[in-house]
Motif scaffolding. Structure first.
Motif, PDB file in Angstrom:
ATOM      1  N   ARG A  90      -0.901  -3.530 -25.123  1.00 18.55           N
ATOM      2  CA  ARG A  90       0.643  -3.842 -25.414  1.00 18.55           C
ATOM      3  C   ARG A  90       0.699  -5.336 -24.306  1.00 18.55           C
ATOM      4  N   PRO A  91      -0.381  -5.579 -23.483  1.00 15.87           N
ATOM      5  CA  PRO A  91      -0.280  -6.947 -22.684  1.00 15.87           C
ATOM      6  C   PRO A  91      -0.044  -8.022 -23.549  1.00 15.87           C
ATOM      7  N   ALA A  92       0.716  -9.084 -23.459  1.00 17.16           N
ATOM      8  CA  ALA A  92       0.774 -10.307 -24.235  1.00 17.16           C
ATOM      9  C   ALA A  92       1.502 -11.264 -23.327  1.00 17.16           C
ATOM     10  N   VAL A  93       1.288 -12.656 -23.812  1.00 23.35           N
ATOM     11  CA  VAL A  93       2.147 -13.615 -22.930  1.00 23.35           C
ATOM     12  C   VAL A  93       2.633 -14.558 -24.056  1.00 23.35           C
ATOM     13  N   PHE A  94       4.034 -14.436 -24.107  1.00 25.61           N
ATOM     14  CA  PHE A  94       4.653 -15.593 -25.307  1.00 25.61           C
ATOM     15  C   PHE A  94       5.271 -16.793 -24.659  1.00 25.61           C
ATOM     16  N   ALA A  95       4.885 -17.926 -25.024  1.00 25.41           N
ATOM     17  CA  ALA A  95       5.343 -19.191 -24.600  1.00 25.41           C
ATOM     18  C   ALA A  95       5.815 -19.844 -25.813  1.00 25.41           C
ATOM     19  N   ASN A  96       7.516 -20.425 -25.484  1.00 25.21           N
ATOM     20  CA  ASN A  96       7.791 -21.829 -26.338  1.00 25.21           C
ATOM     21  C   ASN A  96       8.264 -22.707 -25.467  1.00 25.21           C
ATOM     22  N   ASP A  97       9.034 -23.479 -25.930  1.00 23.71           N
ATOM     23  CA  ASP A  97       9.679 -24.719 -25.229  1.00 23.71           C
ATOM     24  C   ASP A  97      10.423 -24.585 -24.087  1.00 23.71           C
ATOM     25  N   ASP A  98      11.120 -23.176 -24.346  1.00 20.94           N
ATOM     26  CA  ASP A  98      12.483 -22.762 -23.417  1.00 20.94           C
ATOM     27  C   ASP A  98      12.160 -21.868 -22.336  1.00 20.94           C
ATOM     28  N   ARG A  99      11.040 -20.865 -22.753  1.00 20.43           N
ATOM     29  CA  ARG A  99      10.762 -19.795 -21.543  1.00 20.43           C
ATOM     30  C   ARG A  99       9.264 -19.436 -21.973  1.00 20.43           C
ATOM     31  N   LEU A 100       9.190 -18.623 -20.764  1.00 19.16           N
ATOM     32  CA  LEU A 100       7.727 -17.888 -20.700  1.00 19.16           C
ATOM     33  C   LEU A 100       8.184 -16.194 -20.725  1.00 19.16           C
ATOM     34  N   ARG A 101       7.788 -15.475 -21.697  1.00 20.10           N
ATOM     35  CA  ARG A 101       7.833 -14.158 -21.793  1.00 20.10           C
ATOM     36  C   ARG A 101       6.500 -13.379 -21.485  1.00 20.10           C
ATOM     37  N   VAL A 102       6.533 -12.455 -20.495  1.00 22.25           N
ATOM     38  CA  VAL A 102       5.480 -11.758 -20.140  1.00 22.25           C
ATOM     39  C   VAL A 102       5.627 -10.311 -20.323  1.00 22.25           C
ATOM     40  N   ARG A 103       4.778  -9.719 -21.325  1.00 22.05           N
ATOM     41  CA  ARG A 103       4.616  -8.255 -21.655  1.00 22.05           C
ATOM     42  C   ARG A 103       3.502  -7.521 -20.891  1.00 22.05           C
ATOM     43  N   ASN A 104       3.984  -7.033 -19.689  1.00 24.32           N
ATOM     44  CA  ASN A 104       2.830  -6.291 -19.090  1.00 24.32           C
ATOM     45  C   ASN A 104       2.908  -4.867 -19.320  1.00 24.32           C
ATOM     46  N   PRO A 105       2.092  -4.001 -18.977  1.00 18.99           N
ATOM     47  CA  PRO A 105       1.991  -2.581 -19.277  1.00 18.99           C
ATOM     48  C   PRO A 105       3.379  -1.977 -19.229  1.00 18.99           C
ATOM     49  N   PHE A 106       4.180  -2.172 -18.211  1.00 20.04           N
ATOM     50  CA  PHE A 106       5.101  -1.071 -18.074  1.00 20.04           C
ATOM     51  C   PHE A 106       6.630  -2.122 -17.752  1.00 20.04           C
ATOM     52  N   ARG A 107       6.556  -3.301 -18.177  1.00 16.74           N
ATOM     53  CA  ARG A 107       7.785  -3.924 -18.000  1.00 16.74           C
ATOM     54  C   ARG A 107       7.601  -5.415 -18.635  1.00 16.74           C
ATOM     55  N   VAL A 108       8.662  -6.010 -19.264  1.00 18.24           N
ATOM     56  CA  VAL A 108       8.795  -7.249 -19.984  1.00 18.24           C
ATOM     57  C   VAL A 108       9.360  -8.249 -19.016  1.00 18.24           C
ATOM     58  N   VAL A 109       8.852  -9.219 -18.748  1.00 19.00           N
ATOM     59  CA  VAL A 109       9.641 -10.539 -17.752  1.00 19.00           C
ATOM     60  C   VAL A 109      10.067 -11.661 -18.556  1.00 19.00           C
TER      61      VAL A 109
END
Length: 235
Positions: A90-109
């Motif tokens: 599950r863990p992944a980090v998504f980055a684009n020009d507008d925001r950083l999305r952090v998908r950790n084991p039990f939450r998405v920030v």
């Protein structure tokens, strides 16, 4: 006797008509680049192997087990499979020009770049928002071994450059200057820092930090733990 009529000239290519392009509203604009996805290949490989092992042992116990064994196997699988998925796949980090999305084991920030205060690297990689809240980047682990390996490679490059300078050569062999060596995780953090530095003041990179808990992961794990506890208590 009639003479054939001369063939009519072929029609020329028609001129393309100009189409008016409707102005796009600022809200419909999309990021210039798609999400860049960062994940840990070692975690993915380990997760697949663990799931295969759990599935093999669990299905064998469900099919060939007797008495309470199938129920215990079901409870253990229901408890372990979500945890393995949470911490490996599950863990992944998504980055684009507008925001950083952090998908950790039990939450998405989701953190707009305007809300990011800093990106830190120590024993773990983490992002800090303007309120001081820290979020660990599970998908970008810190490898001390990789850092030492990169440091040794950099020392070799420095020694080679020093020998070349002693001989009066300004560049590395081949005429190409080699870039400083960095561990892969540190390179990713440097890339995220550059994006944050460039985009943090842009209007499209503003907004609120949002946190969503992964109930689809926690729910089955809790159900499996409760079922396993009941089976063990009943004896």
């Amino acid at each position: 006797m009639t003479t054939p009529e001369p063939p009519s000239p072929a029609p020329g290519p028609s001129k393309p008509t100009k189409t008016s392009k409707a102005p796009q509203s600022p809200t419909s604009a999309v990021p210039q680049y798609k999400d860049r996805i960062y994940r840990s290949p070692a975690a993915l490989a380990g997760g697949v192997l663990l799931l295969a092992l759990i599935g093999w042992l669990g299905i064998d116990a469900l099919v060939a087990g007797e008495g309470r064994t199938p129920w215990l196997a079901l409870a253990v699988m229901l408890f372990l499979v979500p945890l393995v998925v949470a911490y490996t796949l599950r863990p992944a980090v998504f980055a684009n020009d507008d925001r950083l999305r952090v998908r950790n084991p039990f939450r998405v920030v989701v953190l707009p770049w305007g809300q990011v205060a800093s990106l830190r690297s120590g024993f773990t990689n983490e992002v800090v928002d303007d309120s001081g809240t820290k979020y660990q980047l599970w998908a970008i682990p810190v490898s001390l071994r990789a850092r030492k390996r990169a440091s040794r490679a950099q020392d070799r490059l420095d020694a080679r450059a020093a020998r070349a300078a002693g001989r009066g050569e300004g560049r590395a062999p081949g005429g190409v200057t080699e870039a400083p060596r960095r561990a892969e995780g540190d390179q990713i953090m440097d890339e995220l820092r550059r994006t944050h530095e460039i985009r943090q003041e842009e209007p499209a990179a503003q907004g609120e930090v949002t946190v969503r808990w992964a109930y689809e992961i926690a729910g089955p794990a809790v159900a499996g733990a409760v079922l396993l506890a009941v089976l063990l208590a009943v004896g």
